[in-house]
Design an enzyme around this catalytic site. Structure first.
Site, mmCIF file in Angstrom:
data_model
loop_
_atom_site.group_PDB
_atom_site.id
_atom_site.type_symbol
_atom_site.label_atom_id
_atom_site.label_comp_id
_atom_site.label_asym_id
_atom_site.label_seq_id
_atom_site.Cartn_x
_atom_site.Cartn_y
_atom_site.Cartn_z
ATOM 1 N N MET A 18 0.844 -1.195 0.000
ATOM 2 C CA MET A 18 0.000 0.000 0.000
ATOM 3 C C MET A 18 0.878 1.243 0.000
ATOM 4 O O MET A 18 1.669 1.450 0.929
ATOM 5 C CB MET A 18 -0.938 -0.009 1.212
ATOM 6 C CG MET A 18 -2.000 -1.093 1.153
ATOM 7 S SD MET A 18 -2.986 -1.223 2.667
ATOM 8 C CE MET A 18 -1.858 -2.154 3.718
ATOM 9 N N CYS A 100 -2.412 -1.163 -9.750
ATOM 10 C CA CYS A 100 -2.637 0.190 -9.252
ATOM 11 C C CYS A 100 -3.247 1.070 -10.341
ATOM 12 O O CYS A 100 -2.697 1.148 -11.446
ATOM 13 C CB CYS A 100 -1.321 0.794 -8.758
ATOM 14 S SG CYS A 100 -1.516 2.474 -8.115
ATOM 15 N N LYS A 139 0.711 -9.137 -9.165
ATOM 16 C CA LYS A 139 -0.524 -8.716 -8.496
ATOM 17 C C LYS A 139 -1.344 -7.915 -9.493
ATOM 18 O O LYS A 139 -0.892 -6.895 -10.000
ATOM 19 C CB LYS A 139 -0.242 -7.885 -7.247
ATOM 20 C CG LYS A 139 -1.498 -7.580 -6.429
ATOM 21 C CD LYS A 139 -1.152 -6.901 -5.104
ATOM 22 C CE LYS A 139 -2.390 -6.759 -4.230
ATOM 23 N NZ LYS A 139 -3.377 -5.813 -4.785
ATOM 24 N N ASN A 211 -7.394 -11.102 -3.062
ATOM 25 C CA ASN A 211 -7.294 -9.820 -2.370
ATOM 26 C C ASN A 211 -8.544 -9.019 -2.702
ATOM 27 O O ASN A 211 -9.176 -9.228 -3.719
ATOM 28 C CB ASN A 211 -6.015 -9.101 -2.864
ATOM 29 C CG ASN A 211 -5.889 -7.662 -2.404
ATOM 30 O OD1 ASN A 211 -5.619 -6.780 -3.197
ATOM 31 N ND2 ASN A 211 -6.077 -7.419 -1.128
ATOM 32 N N ARG A 234 -6.254 -2.676 3.671
ATOM 33 C CA ARG A 234 -6.688 -1.657 4.628
ATOM 34 C C ARG A 234 -7.086 -2.251 5.971
ATOM 35 O O ARG A 234 -6.814 -1.672 7.021
ATOM 36 C CB ARG A 234 -7.848 -0.849 4.044
ATOM 37 C CG ARG A 234 -7.434 0.112 2.936
ATOM 38 C CD ARG A 234 -8.643 0.645 2.202
ATOM 39 N NE ARG A 234 -9.322 -0.408 1.462
ATOM 40 C CZ ARG A 234 -10.587 -0.347 1.044
ATOM 41 N NH1 ARG A 234 -11.313 0.714 1.320
ATOM 42 N NH2 ARG A 234 -11.121 -1.338 0.362
#
Length: 343
Positions: A18, A100, A139, A211, A234
Site C-alpha cells: 500500500m 494500481c 498482483k 485480495n 486496509r
C-alpha cells in the site's frame, strides 16, 4: 516458498502493498504481531531504484522477513536492472504491480493499465525471471474499464503462467482508469470472488491468491477453503491488532496471546533507533494508531499518538504514555480463532 506451499498444502497470509502505508516502519510493527504473514513493500518504481536514493528505498530491518519487494514499471530492461540492484538487499520475492489505477502510475504506463496488454506483461515477467534469484509474482485486477473479466482474466493468467510467474495475486475488482479515484477503485467496482475462485479451480497447480474487500480472519478463512493465499490491505493496516491472530490461525498452534508490554518495549527501542538516525517519532507511531481497536482506552491511545508524537522533539516516552492509557487486560479482544486458516 510458493512451490513448497502448494506441495504441502500450506496457506499464505499476506499484508498487501500500500503506497504511503507499508513502509519499513509499518512492516516492522506488523512483524512484531505476526511471524508468519508475508509482508510487502510499497510499490517502488524501477526508475527510482536505478537513479534514486536506493538505500532509502530498499533498506529494511532483517526482522521483516519474509518480505517481498513490489516493483512498478513497464520496461523489461529497467525492471531487470532494478532486480539486479535489489538482489543485494535480500528480498524474499519480487512482485510486479499490474493493479494500481492511480493517475501517477498510468502516466508511466504501468500498474493496472498493463492489463490491456497481457502479452507485454508476460514479456516483462519472463525478463524478470531471467535475472531474479527469488520468486517472481504478479498482483493484478480482474480487468480494467470495459474489459469483460470473465474473458480477459483466464487469458491473462495463462500468459503469466507461461512466462514463469511463481504466483498470481488477484484483486477481485475491476479497475476503472478514468472517472474513479484510487480510493473509489478500492470500493465502487463490485467484487467478483467467484471469478477468482474459478481461476484457482482451472489452475490447480499454480499458486493463486485473493485480495479485495477482506475484512477479518473469519473472512480470510472462508476464502482459504478455495484459494492458496489471502491478502488483506486496509483491514490489516487500520486494525493492525488483527494480525496478532494470524499465526495461531495459520499454524493451528492454539490461541494467540500477545505480550503487549513487550511489544511496547520493542517499538520504543525501534523508535529510538529511528530518531537517532535522523527520523521522527511520528514516522513510526503513525502506523500504530489502529493497534487497539475494541480495547478500553483505545480512543485515548489514538489521541496521545496523534497529538503528541507529531510534536518537534517528541521522544519514545509518548509510546509509553499511549500504552498506559489502554486497559490491556480488560479490553483484550484477541481470541482463539474458531477457524484455522490452513483449513
Amino acid at each position: 516458498m510458493y512451490a513448497d506451499a502448494l506441495k504441502h498444502g500450506q496457506k499464505i497470509f499476506a499484508v498487501a502493498p500500500m503506497i504511503d502505508w507499508t513502509d519499513r516502519h509499518c512492516r516492522f510493527l506488523h512483524r512484531q504481531l505476526s511471524r508468519q504473514a508475508l509482508l510487502y513493500t510499497e510499490m517502488v518504481v524501477a526508475d527510482a531504484i536505478i537513479h534514486g536514493p536506493r538505500q532509502r528505498l530498499l533498506s529494511y530491518s532483517p526482522e521483516e522477513h519474509p518480505v517481498a519487494l513490489q516493483l512498478g514499471g513497464s520496461d523489461a530492461g529497467k525492471l531487470s536492472e532494478a532486480i539486479r540492484i535489489a538482489a543485494d538487499y535480500g528480498y524474499d520475492e519480487i512482485n510486479l504491480n499490474v493493479g494500481c489505477p492511480s493517475d501517477r502510475v498510468q502516466s508511466g504506463t504501468f500498474g493496472a493499465c498493463l492489463m490491456r496488454d497481457a502479452g507485454h506483461v508476460a514479456d516483462l515477467v519472463s525478463a524478470m525471471k531471467t535475472v531474479a534469484t527469488v520468486p517472481v509474482t504478479v498482483k493484478c485486477r480482474i480487468g480494467v474499464d470495459d474489459q469483460e473479466p470473465a474473458e480477459v482474466l483466464p487469458d491473462f493468467l495463462r500468459r503469466m503462467i507461461g512466462a514463469g510467474a511463481d504466483a498470481i495475486w488477484i484483486h477481485a475488482r475491476k479497475a476503472w482508469l478514468q472517472g474513479l479515484s484510487p480510493k473509489e477503485n478500492r470500493e465502487i467496482p463490485p467484487l467478483d470472488y467467484d471469478l477468482v475462485y474459478r481461476m484457482k479451480r482451472e489452475n490447480p497447480d499454480v499458486f493463486v491468491g485473493i485480495n479485495g474487500g477482506i475484512a477479518d480472519l473469519d473472512q480470510a478463512a472462508s476464502h482459504l477453503k478455495v484459494m492458496d493465499g489471502v491478502m488483506l490491505g486496509r483491514a490489516a493496516y487500520q486494525n493492525a491488532g488483527l494480525l496478532a491472530g494470524v499465526d495461531a490461525a495459520v499454524t493451528g498452534t492454539g490461541p494467540a496471546e500477545v505480550d503487549w508490554l513487550a511489544l511496547r518495549d520493542r517499538m520504543m527501542a525501534y523508535a529510538e533507533g529511528v530518531i537517532a538516525a535522523g527520523g521522527r517519532l511520528h514516522h513510526v507511531t503513525r502506523h500504530m494508531v489502529g493497534l487497539f481497536q475494541g480495547f478500553a482506552g483505545a480512543r485515548r491511545f489514538r489521541q496521545i499518538l496523534s497529538a503528541e508524537a507529531t510534536r518537534p522533539g517528541a521522544g519514545v516516552e509518548v509510546i509509553a504514555a499511549a500504552f498506559a492509557a489502554v486497559d490491556i487486560e480488560a479490553g483484550s479482544r484477541v481470541q482463539p480463532e474458531e477457524k484455522k486458516l490452513a483449513g
